[in-house]
Design an enzyme around this catalytic site. Structure first.
Site, PDB file in Angstrom:
ATOM      1  CG  PHE A 195     -36.174  -1.537  -8.460  1.00  0.00           C
ATOM      2  CD1 PHE A 195     -35.865  -1.265  -7.262  1.00  0.00           C
ATOM      3  CD2 PHE A 195     -35.276  -2.037  -9.321  1.00  0.00           C
ATOM      4  CE1 PHE A 195     -34.685  -1.444  -6.485  1.00  0.00           C
ATOM      5  CE2 PHE A 195     -33.915  -2.466  -8.832  1.00  0.00           C
ATOM      6  CZ  PHE A 195     -33.840  -2.077  -7.662  1.00  0.00           C
ATOM      7  CG  ASP A 198     -40.576  -5.841 -11.683  1.00  0.00           C
ATOM      8  OD1 ASP A 198     -40.406  -7.075 -10.956  1.00  0.00           O
ATOM      9  OD2 ASP A 198     -39.734  -5.087 -11.876  1.00  0.00           O
ATOM     10  CE1 TYR A 241     -32.612  -9.669  -6.071  1.00  0.00           C
ATOM     11  CE2 TYR A 241     -32.156 -10.527  -8.390  1.00  0.00           C
ATOM     12  CZ  TYR A 241     -32.447  -9.608  -7.473  1.00  0.00           C
ATOM     13  OH  TYR A 241     -32.613  -8.624  -8.021  1.00  0.00           O
ATOM     14  CE  LYS A 242     -36.187  -8.086  -5.257  1.00  0.00           C
ATOM     15  NZ  LYS A 242     -35.111  -7.470  -4.815  1.00  0.00           N
ATOM     16  NE  ARG A 265     -36.344  -2.780   1.078  1.00  0.00           N
ATOM     17  CZ  ARG A 265     -36.289  -3.210  -0.274  1.00  0.00           C
ATOM     18  NH1 ARG A 265     -36.871  -3.114  -1.359  1.00  0.00           N
ATOM     19  NH2 ARG A 265     -35.010  -3.898  -0.492  1.00  0.00           N
TER      20      ARG A 265
END
Length: 418
Positions: free
Chosen positions: A133, A205, A230-231, A379
């Protein structure tokens, strides 16, 4: 599990041990939400929690709530609640700041530990993936440039390159456990052992794995880890992130963001910084209490299941999606980017297509929510707490219809957020 009809999917949903958890989330009728890997759905309890904090703790009790409502200890309390989901021990996790800021702290601490040891002080290479990322790479670039001590970043092109890239000059291996684009799941224990064999440290991560796949940080003997809430943890947009520092590294853990919440006696108002013992030294400044409080609503739901049950359903959902797409969309030149192997697959599936962005927008117009990532990646995230097998079946039917009839605008203007 091989489901060959929509009726079979409905039956599988009824038998699913996680089925009752779906009603704990606010999901619009008719929406198929396959983007929990980017932003988790809202637990119904989050609204009640936020209202309580705002109306009672803040509205009525005001500043007393730092003590009476436990605001001051909230980062640690949430960290202990999150810890079992990532294979951490009590008092090894705090929920605080953002993933990027926590990663900065972890990189700084790892490089500091390496630099202070004569056996590792010469190491100057930070290894990560070119497909990592971007913010992770940016944070590593920023701190190495700021330190100006000869550190450099080596970008590898595939996981297979790790074995030949890690050597005695490697200071740090910094990887996302599940790749945000491809969904590739690294073998944490194997990679960490490779790094340690050469005297390097390993930062993970967990943004795309915490709450989605089993994680065993201590079992893998990892060095540091960060991740967002938040995922898959369903903590709300921009929710504070977390950082894990194992007990064995806490005494040495030091970073330049030495704010007062990481001080041994923050209300002594001393003129010099003295780090508090333990995991709270990873804190920096005053915490965003309302945002922190909502995270608890998401974490509470995990107490009603376990990560292996979640993982089993995740694999079944992604298997079904891959099988159905390749069966009914076979003529449309969709390229599977995500590993087929369970061993190396996270909880989202990515397909590549020339008009991926336009196709995703056409799906979103039908209330089938996925997202787009460069280059040309559609995705789709599968959150076992609320994604159903029927959702998967219906999503592929919509995708097939859009592709068969070319019901997408090849010239569509892109939104800022894709």
């Amino acid at each position: 599990m091989r489901l060959t009809s929509r009726n079979a999917c409905q039956t599988a949903d009824q038998l699913d041990s996680l089925h009752d958890l779906r009603k704990e989330f606010r999901l619009a009728d008719g929406m198929i939400y396959l983007d929990g890997n980017s932003l988790g759905a809202q637990p119904h309890a989050a609204m009640r929690k936020a209202q309580h904090v705002i109306e009672n703790e803040w509205g009525n009790d005001l500043i007393k709530s730092w003590n009476t409502a436990g605001w001051f200890d909230l980062p640690s309390r949430l960290g202990n609640q999150l810890a079992p989901l990532i294979g951490a021990d009590p008092n090894e996790v705090v929920v605080t700041d953002t993933t990027s800021i926590n990663l900065f702290k972890a990189i700084a601490a790892a490089l500091d530990i390496q630099a202070r040891d004569p056996a590792t002080a010469h190491k100057k290479t930070i290894i990560t993936e070119s497909s990592n990322f971007p913010t992770d790479i940016y944070m590593a670039e920023g701190i190495t440039r700021w330190l100006d001590r000869g550190y450099h970043i080596q970008l590898i092109e595939s996981p297979e390159d790790l074995a030949t890239s890690i050597n005695d000059d490697t200071a740090l291996v910094m990887l996302t456990h599940v790749n945000y684009r491809s969904g590739y799941l690294h073998d944490m224990q194997y990679v960490t052992a490779q790094a340690h064999q050469h005297g390097a440290m390993c930062i993970w991560d967990l943004a795309h794995s915490a709450g989605a796949v089993p994680v065993e940080l201590n079992k893998a003997n990892a060095d540091f880890a960060v991740g967002c809430c938040y995922k898959y943890l369903n903590g709300g947009p921009g929710a504070p992130a977390f950082i894990w520092v194992p007990h064995r590294h806490q005494a040495q853990f030091a970073h330049p963001l030495t704010g007062w919440w990481g001080h041994a006696a923050p209300f002594a108002m001393q003129t010099h910084f003295e780090a508090t013992p333990g995991i709270r030294r990873a804190l920096c400044g005053t915490q965003p209490i309302v945002s922190l409080a909502m995270i608890e609503s998401g974490l509470d739901l995990f107490a009603r299941t376990n990560m292996q049950t979640i993982r089993d359903k995740s694999l079944a959902l992604t298997d079904l999606f891959i099988q159905r797409v390749e069966h009914v969309c076979a003529s449309h030149q969709l390229e599977l980017v995500t590993p087929r192997s369970h061993q190396h697959r996270g909880s989202h599936v990515s397909f590549k297509h020339e008009h991926a962005y336009a196709i995703i927008q056409a799906l979103i117009a039908r209330q089938v929510i996925g997202d787009y990532r460069e280059p040309g990646i559609m995705r789709f995230g599968f959150t076992p707490l609320y994604t159903s097998f029927t959702d998967v079946w219906d999503a592929v039917e919509h995708l097939s219809d859009i592709l068969d009839k070319q019901l997408y605008d090849k010239n569509i203007q892109r939104n800022v957020v894709t």
